[in-house]
Design a protein around this motif. Structure first.
Motif, PDB file in Angstrom:
ATOM      1  N   THR A 154       0.843  -1.198   0.000  1.00  0.00           N
ATOM      2  CA  THR A 154       0.000   0.000   0.000  1.00  0.00           C
ATOM      3  C   THR A 154       0.877   1.247   0.000  1.00  0.00           C
ATOM      4  N   ALA A 155       0.238   2.389  -0.281  1.00  0.00           N
ATOM      5  CA  ALA A 155       0.969   3.651  -0.297  1.00  0.00           C
ATOM      6  C   ALA A 155       1.049   4.292   1.081  1.00  0.00           C
ATOM      7  N   SER A 156       0.101   3.953   1.979  1.00  0.00           N
ATOM      8  CA  SER A 156       0.053   4.695   3.236  1.00  0.00           C
ATOM      9  C   SER A 156      -0.144   3.837   4.478  1.00  0.00           C
ATOM     10  N   ALA A 157      -0.655   2.628   4.331  1.00  0.00           N
ATOM     11  CA  ALA A 157      -0.982   1.812   5.505  1.00  0.00           C
ATOM     12  C   ALA A 157       0.141   0.837   5.812  1.00  0.00           C
ATOM     13  N   ASP A 158       0.405   0.661   7.098  1.00  0.00           N
ATOM     14  CA  ASP A 158       1.405  -0.311   7.536  1.00  0.00           C
ATOM     15  C   ASP A 158       0.867  -0.941   8.822  1.00  0.00           C
ATOM     16  N   ARG A 159       0.245  -2.117   8.690  1.00  0.00           N
ATOM     17  CA  ARG A 159      -0.377  -2.719   9.865  1.00  0.00           C
ATOM     18  C   ARG A 159      -0.463  -4.229   9.702  1.00  0.00           C
ATOM     19  N   GLU A 160      -0.770  -4.886  10.805  1.00  0.00           N
ATOM     20  CA  GLU A 160      -0.906  -6.340  10.852  1.00  0.00           C
ATOM     21  C   GLU A 160      -2.373  -6.705  11.048  1.00  0.00           C
ATOM     22  N   LEU A 161      -2.822  -7.727  10.339  1.00  0.00           N
ATOM     23  CA  LEU A 161      -4.174  -8.247  10.517  1.00  0.00           C
ATOM     24  C   LEU A 161      -4.075  -9.738  10.797  1.00  0.00           C
ATOM     25  N   HIS A 162      -4.456 -10.143  11.996  1.00  0.00           N
ATOM     26  CA  HIS A 162      -4.484 -11.554  12.371  1.00  0.00           C
ATOM     27  C   HIS A 162      -5.922 -12.051  12.213  1.00  0.00           C
ATOM     28  N   LEU A 163      -6.121 -13.000  11.310  1.00  0.00           N
ATOM     29  CA  LEU A 163      -7.466 -13.461  11.007  1.00  0.00           C
ATOM     30  C   LEU A 163      -8.088 -14.219  12.175  1.00  0.00           C
ATOM     31  N   GLY A 164      -7.280 -14.891  12.951  1.00  0.00           N
ATOM     32  CA  GLY A 164      -7.777 -15.518  14.170  1.00  0.00           C
ATOM     33  C   GLY A 164      -8.847 -16.565  13.949  1.00  0.00           C
ATOM     34  N   GLY A 165      -8.724 -17.357  12.879  1.00  0.00           N
ATOM     35  CA  GLY A 165      -9.685 -18.423  12.621  1.00  0.00           C
ATOM     36  C   GLY A 165     -10.919 -17.996  11.849  1.00  0.00           C
ATOM     37  N   ARG A 166     -11.021 -16.715  11.500  1.00  0.00           N
ATOM     38  CA  ARG A 166     -12.209 -16.240  10.784  1.00  0.00           C
ATOM     39  C   ARG A 166     -12.147 -16.533   9.292  1.00  0.00           C
ATOM     40  N   GLY A 167     -10.978 -16.810   8.764  1.00  0.00           N
ATOM     41  CA  GLY A 167     -10.833 -16.987   7.328  1.00  0.00           C
ATOM     42  C   GLY A 167     -10.897 -15.664   6.594  1.00  0.00           C
ATOM     43  N   LEU A 168     -10.896 -15.727   5.275  1.00  0.00           N
ATOM     44  CA  LEU A 168     -10.897 -14.510   4.461  1.00  0.00           C
ATOM     45  C   LEU A 168     -11.807 -14.708   3.256  1.00  0.00           C
TER      46      LEU A 168
END
Length: 299
Positions: free
Chosen positions: A188-202
């Motif tokens: 991305t151009a501006s975002a820097d973060r972590e996303l842990h799905l935690g068993g929810r899937g995508l």
């Protein structure tokens, strides 16, 4: 900079490609396309037809979905996966807490018209009606084309899945994505973060109006989705978009006034049709006598 999506074994098992276009994601992303110059060869005729049809509250949605930066998460509820009407019902029932968080983020990212700053839950049914009107003008005439393109993309993803499982699917989804097990990285151009799905899937959502880069919801507590662009054929809108006589006459008047069809940029369109917020009286909160200026921030 990147968003890094962390998968567990359970998440991989619960990751899937949506079967059909998501109507409210197509609304949001088409609003972005409508206000940009991206994809001239692909979207010029669609832009011309759609801009000539929009009036009243449906036009006001442009201010709520600027082409760059944050757009409110509540505009694309998870219920939209089950169809337009269920999505609109969910949008209209957005909680006060969700609305407050989303509009706060929006105000920090953009110069925000007064009617958006004063938006409350009482106005959401009217916004849902405006979204329905916009869908009727901008998306519904092309539903067959959108479905056929999404079905073609699903065939490609199915072959990837059969050839190498979910990990092959994720690694071939889009050039802006990089799979390094167990993390999917979205540049991305501006975002820097972590996303842990935690068993929810995508939920992977193929989108006709998503332009070049995948997009996600900002709030990590919402059901995780990744919307990605699909390939489109040139001339996809040939012979489509014929709607009511009144709308057709309106389009003809617009073309006649312009002399010939062309891409109308945002500034020219506002100059000829009036400010976006001026047509939003039916939706903005009562007592709002004026609207502030509207702008976007580059991300």
């Amino acid at each position: 900079m990147a968003v890094r999506i962390h998968f567990s074994v359970e998440d991989l098992a619960r990751t899937y490609v949506a079967e059909r276009p998501d109507p409210l994601w197509e609304v949001l992303l088409s609003l972005h396309v409508l206000q940009s110059r991206h994809g001239a060869a692909t979207f010029t005729r669609w832009r011309q037809r759609t801009l000539s049809r929009l009036d009243g509250p449906a036009r006001g949605l442009l201010a709520l979905a600027p082409p760059r930066g944050y757009s409110p998460d509540f505009l694309t509820p998870d219920a939209s996966a089950r169809g337009l009407e269920e999505g609109l019902q969910s949008l209209a029932a957005t909680s006060r807490a969700r609305l407050r968080v989303d509009l706060g983020r929006f105000a920090r990212a953009h110069q925000t018209p007064l009617w958006i700053r004063e938006l409350t839950g009482r106005n959401l049914p009217r916004i849902a009606d405006a979204v329905r009107d916009y869908y009727t003008a901008a998306i519904e005439p092309y539903e067959t084309q959108l479905r056929s393109h999404v079905e073609a993309d699903r065939s490609v993803r199915s072959r990837a899945l059969q050839g190498g499982g979910v990990q092959r699917l994720l690694s071939t989804l889009n050039p802006e994505l990089r799979w390094q097990s167990p993390v999917l990285e979205l540049r991305t151009a501006s975002a820097d973060r972590e996303l842990h799905l935690g068993g929810r899937g995508l939920r992977l959502i193929p989108s006709f109006f998503c332009w070049r880069s995948p997009i996600m919801l900002r709030d990590q507590e919402l059901p995780p989705v990744l919307v990605y662009p699909i390939e489109r054929s040139l001339g996809w809108d040939s012979g489509a978009g014929r709607v009511t006589e009144g709308v057709t006459q309106g389009r003809d008047r617009w073309i006649s006034a312009q002399g010939r069809p062309r891409v109308m940029d945002r500034e020219s369109w506002v100059a000829s049709h009036g400010p976006v917020a001026s047509s939003w009286a039916a939706v903005r909160p009562s007592g709002s006598g004026r609207s502030g200026s509207h702008g976007t921030t580059t991300t």
